[in-house]
Design an enzyme around this catalytic site. Structure first.
Site, mmCIF file in Angstrom:
data_model
loop_
_atom_site.group_PDB
_atom_site.id
_atom_site.type_symbol
_atom_site.label_atom_id
_atom_site.label_comp_id
_atom_site.label_asym_id
_atom_site.label_seq_id
_atom_site.Cartn_x
_atom_site.Cartn_y
_atom_site.Cartn_z
ATOM 1 C CB CYS A 1 8.395 1.647 7.500
ATOM 2 S SG CYS A 1 7.838 1.285 8.998
ATOM 3 C CD GLN B 1 -4.829 -5.757 -4.894
ATOM 4 O OE1 GLN B 1 -4.085 -5.610 -5.735
ATOM 5 N NE2 GLN B 1 -5.916 -4.639 -4.265
ATOM 6 C CG MET C 1 -2.109 -1.071 1.202
ATOM 7 S SD MET C 1 -3.409 -0.337 0.193
ATOM 8 C CE MET C 1 -4.776 -1.687 0.506
ATOM 9 C CD GLU D 1 -6.040 -1.413 -5.924
ATOM 10 O OE1 GLU D 1 -5.843 -2.522 -5.541
ATOM 11 O OE2 GLU D 1 -6.177 -0.242 -5.456
#
Length: 215
Positions: A156, A102, A26, A100
């Protein structure tokens, strides 16, 4: 024998089918990179088409695709993979992007391969891993079949290092466990009252405990 002239080279040119994949966690810029490729294709005179699954809830159906940073591109929304090839053919497209990956059913693999066999360029973007760190949907097979795979990284949200994982958090900030709903469309709402996603590095990616079931 004289070398071929420019006119001769143009006459023997044939479009080349190609399957490209843009993947990562993401917030790594998959949609932005896809839209950049589409805009370049428009400049090159290609007939482009962007398809998105109905599960993508970032915008209303049949309007446009939208990146997390707010970039948009006209798109068609489909319920499942059975509509991919007919939609592309009716649109007369020769450069196709599919958002997208997935979220699509396994028929995406056959549909993408069929378009490539028709000498089209096909870009599929999507998450390579789910929130548990497992290969996600049809993406692993699409990546294996691809001519080009670009794996992007994010930042992160804990330490600021390169992020390759997608973290799912409950509204109270605790990590989601392995026995929870796999697909949670959205997950980027500004309110803290819902589950949400964020990018994490391997060290700070967490999987919560299983839910305790009472018998």
């Amino acid at each position: 024998m004289a070398p071929p002239t420019i006119d001769t080279e143009i006459k023997v040119y044939r479009p080349r089918g190609e399957l490209r994949v843009i993947t990562g966690p993401m917030c790594c810029g998959k949609s932005e990179e896809t839209m950049r490729e589409l805009r370049r294709a428009v400049i090159a005179g290609r007939h482009v088409l962007l398809l998105r699954p109905a599960l993508d809830t970032r915008v209303e159906a049949d309007e446009e695709a939208r990146s997390r940073s707010g970039q948009t591109f006209p798109a068609r929304t489909l319920a499942d993979s059975s509509g991919i090839v007919p939609t592309v053919e009716s649109a007369g497209a020769d450069f196709v992007a599919i958002e997208e990956g997935q979220f699509w059913d396994s028929g995406l693999i056959e549909a993408a391969s069929a378009l490539v066999d028709k000498h089209m360029v096909v870009i599929v973007n999507g998450l390579n891993q789910d929130y548990l760190g497992r290969p996600f949907g049809p993406m692993p097979t699409i990546m294996a079949l691809a001519d080009d795979v670009r794996v992007l990284t994010a930042i992160c949200q804990v330490c600021g290092e390169e992020a390759t994982k997608t973290q799912r958090l409950h509204a109270d900030g605790t990590p989601a466990g392995p026995d929870e709903q796999l697909i949670l469309p959205g997950g980027f709402e500004t309110t803290a009252a819902v589950d949400r996603y964020e990018a994490r590095c391997r060290r700070h990616h967490q999987i919560g405990p299983r839910k305790v079931r009472r018998h």
